[in-house]
Write a protein that holds these residues in place. Structure first.
Motif, PDB file in Angstrom:
ATOM      1  N   PRO A 120       0.792  -1.248   0.000  1.00 47.71           N
ATOM      2  CA  PRO A 120       0.000   0.000   0.000  1.00 47.71           C
ATOM      3  C   PRO A 120       0.814   1.283   0.000  1.00 47.71           C
ATOM      4  O   PRO A 120       0.239   2.353  -0.213  1.00 47.71           O
ATOM      5  CB  PRO A 120      -0.829  -0.127   1.288  1.00 47.71           C
ATOM      6  N   ASP A 179      -2.479  -7.442   1.556  1.00 52.35           N
ATOM      7  CA  ASP A 179      -3.612  -6.834   2.258  1.00 52.35           C
ATOM      8  C   ASP A 179      -3.309  -5.350   2.458  1.00 52.35           C
ATOM      9  O   ASP A 179      -2.419  -4.978   3.217  1.00 52.35           O
ATOM     10  CB  ASP A 179      -3.829  -7.535   3.606  1.00 52.35           C
ATOM     11  N   TYR A 180      -4.052  -4.480   1.773  1.00 50.96           N
ATOM     12  CA  TYR A 180      -3.802  -3.039   1.827  1.00 50.96           C
ATOM     13  C   TYR A 180      -4.200  -2.417   3.162  1.00 50.96           C
ATOM     14  O   TYR A 180      -3.851  -1.268   3.444  1.00 50.96           O
ATOM     15  CB  TYR A 180      -4.552  -2.323   0.700  1.00 50.96           C
ATOM     16  N   THR A 181      -4.965  -3.141   3.979  1.00 45.75           N
ATOM     17  CA  THR A 181      -5.399  -2.581   5.259  1.00 45.75           C
ATOM     18  C   THR A 181      -4.322  -2.706   6.323  1.00 45.75           C
ATOM     19  O   THR A 181      -4.476  -2.173   7.421  1.00 45.75           O
ATOM     20  CB  THR A 181      -6.679  -3.270   5.752  1.00 45.75           C
ATOM     21  N   HIS A 182      -3.250  -3.419   6.027  1.00 43.43           N
ATOM     22  CA  HIS A 182      -2.150  -3.567   6.980  1.00 43.43           C
ATOM     23  C   HIS A 182      -0.974  -2.703   6.542  1.00 43.43           C
ATOM     24  O   HIS A 182      -0.987  -2.098   5.466  1.00 43.43           O
ATOM     25  CB  HIS A 182      -1.723  -5.033   7.086  1.00 43.43           C
ATOM     26  N   SER A 183       0.056  -2.694   7.350  1.00 43.32           N
ATOM     27  CA  SER A 183       1.258  -1.945   7.005  1.00 43.32           C
ATOM     28  C   SER A 183       1.978  -2.648   5.860  1.00 43.32           C
ATOM     29  O   SER A 183       1.562  -3.692   5.384  1.00 43.32           O
ATOM     30  CB  SER A 183       2.174  -1.817   8.226  1.00 43.32           C
ATOM     31  N   ASP A 237     -10.791  -3.782   1.317  1.00 44.92           N
ATOM     32  CA  ASP A 237     -10.942  -3.643   2.763  1.00 44.92           C
ATOM     33  C   ASP A 237     -10.420  -4.856   3.532  1.00 44.92           C
ATOM     34  O   ASP A 237     -10.463  -4.888   4.764  1.00 44.92           O
ATOM     35  CB  ASP A 237     -12.405  -3.392   3.129  1.00 44.92           C
ATOM     36  N   GLY A 238      -9.912  -5.865   2.802  1.00 41.22           N
ATOM     37  CA  GLY A 238      -9.330  -7.036   3.440  1.00 41.22           C
ATOM     38  C   GLY A 238     -10.320  -7.997   4.067  1.00 41.22           C
ATOM     39  O   GLY A 238      -9.926  -8.896   4.804  1.00 41.22           O
ATOM     40  N   LYS A 239     -11.611  -7.865   3.760  1.00 43.76           N
ATOM     41  CA  LYS A 239     -12.627  -8.689   4.427  1.00 43.76           C
ATOM     42  C   LYS A 239     -13.008  -9.941   3.637  1.00 43.76           C
ATOM     43  O   LYS A 239     -13.523 -10.901   4.210  1.00 43.76           O
ATOM     44  CB  LYS A 239     -13.880  -7.850   4.685  1.00 43.76           C
ATOM     45  N   LYS A 258      -9.851 -11.949  11.073  1.00 41.87           N
ATOM     46  CA  LYS A 258      -8.575 -11.471  11.610  1.00 41.87           C
ATOM     47  C   LYS A 258      -8.634 -11.507  13.125  1.00 41.87           C
ATOM     48  O   LYS A 258      -9.444 -10.804  13.747  1.00 41.87           O
ATOM     49  CB  LYS A 258      -8.274 -10.068  11.115  1.00 41.87           C
TER      50      LYS A 258
END
Length: 261
Positions: A120, A179-183, A237-239, A258
């Protein structure tokens, strides 16, 4: 008198011929001026929306990925190169050669990346090494002489981030998503065709180089070529995790849970 008449007739005939020639030249000039110029069509490709093409690879391209901000295009080739080009400023480009170590013979060999994905931050690329099955991270950064250099960026491997996946992966890795929602390094998902269990998806924590979860997303069925082309996609959104292709004519959607440590 006869001689004079003959001379007059000859001179008149010469005048007529000269007039015809001058009239012909005038007509040609008029036609050339009035004829519309045909515009040369620019051959840009087979599609009217085709913009440009990028070269650089000497062998077939194995995978491509566009950065989340739509600015950079990364491509991995069978020639062992990872190339990155700017989609807006085509003169901005960089590349690096992929290598891996053969522990049996203690040699550094040319390798290639089978699957690649952007993180990301729009600067880091994660890739799966075909020969060794490792996960490697590459970073774009500005050169020290960026102000005067024709190519102000360079592509380097974050060698300390590379880690093996053979603890969880027994077959070839045929998909890699971030996963773009994580670092930048926290969660990388891979899909492999495990000979014993089928299509196994593994979540990797890139900060520590370890698996943090896994799931069997289907059993082996069909030919080897059909199972090796099965893709996975993760929602922004990683869901949700989607799996399709292979020998199946369906797309399967999984909910990602998660857990908090």
């Amino acid at each position: 008198n006869n001689v004079e008449n003959k001379e007059d007739a000859a001179s008149k005939e010469q005048e007529l011929i000269a007039n015809k020639k001058s009239n012909t030249k005038t007509d040609v000039k008029k036609k050339s001026k009035s004829a519309p110029k045909q515009k040369q069509k620019k051959i840009r490709g087979h599609h009217p929306r085709f913009i440009r093409r990028f070269g650089g690879h000497s062998e077939p391209i194995l995978d491509m990925s566009i950065s989340p901000n739509g600015e950079w295009l990364a491509s991995a080739g069978l020639d062992g190169q990872l190339r990155v080009k700017n989609l807006v400023q085509k003169e901005l480009s960089m590349s690096t050669n992929i290598k891996y170590s053969n522990t049996d013979d203690n040699l550094i060999l040319k390798g290639n990346l089978g699957k690649i994905a952007w993180s990301p931050d729009n600067l880091t690329i994660v890739g799966t090494l075909v020969h060794s099955g490792e996960l490697a991270f590459f970073r774009m950064r500005k050169k020290k002489d960026a102000a005067t250099s024709k190519f102000p960026f360079e592509l380097i491997e974050l060698s300390k981030r590379r880690f093996a996946t053979d603890s969880k992966v027994q077959g070839d890795i045929n998909a890699c998503v971030v996963d773009y929602t994580h670092s930048n390094f926290l969660l990388v998902l891979t899909l492999s065709n495990d000979p014993a269990h089928g299509n196994v998806s593994v979540a990797w924590d890139g900060t520590i180089g370890q698996a943090v979860g896994s799931a069997i997303l289907g059993t082996n069925s069909g030919t080897a070529s059909s199972t090796s082309t099965c893709p996975i996609r993760l929602s922004p959104d990683g869901k949700f995790l989607c799996r399709g292709g292979g020998s199946s004519d369906q797309v399967k959607v999984y909910e990602v849970e998660k857990k908090k440590n």
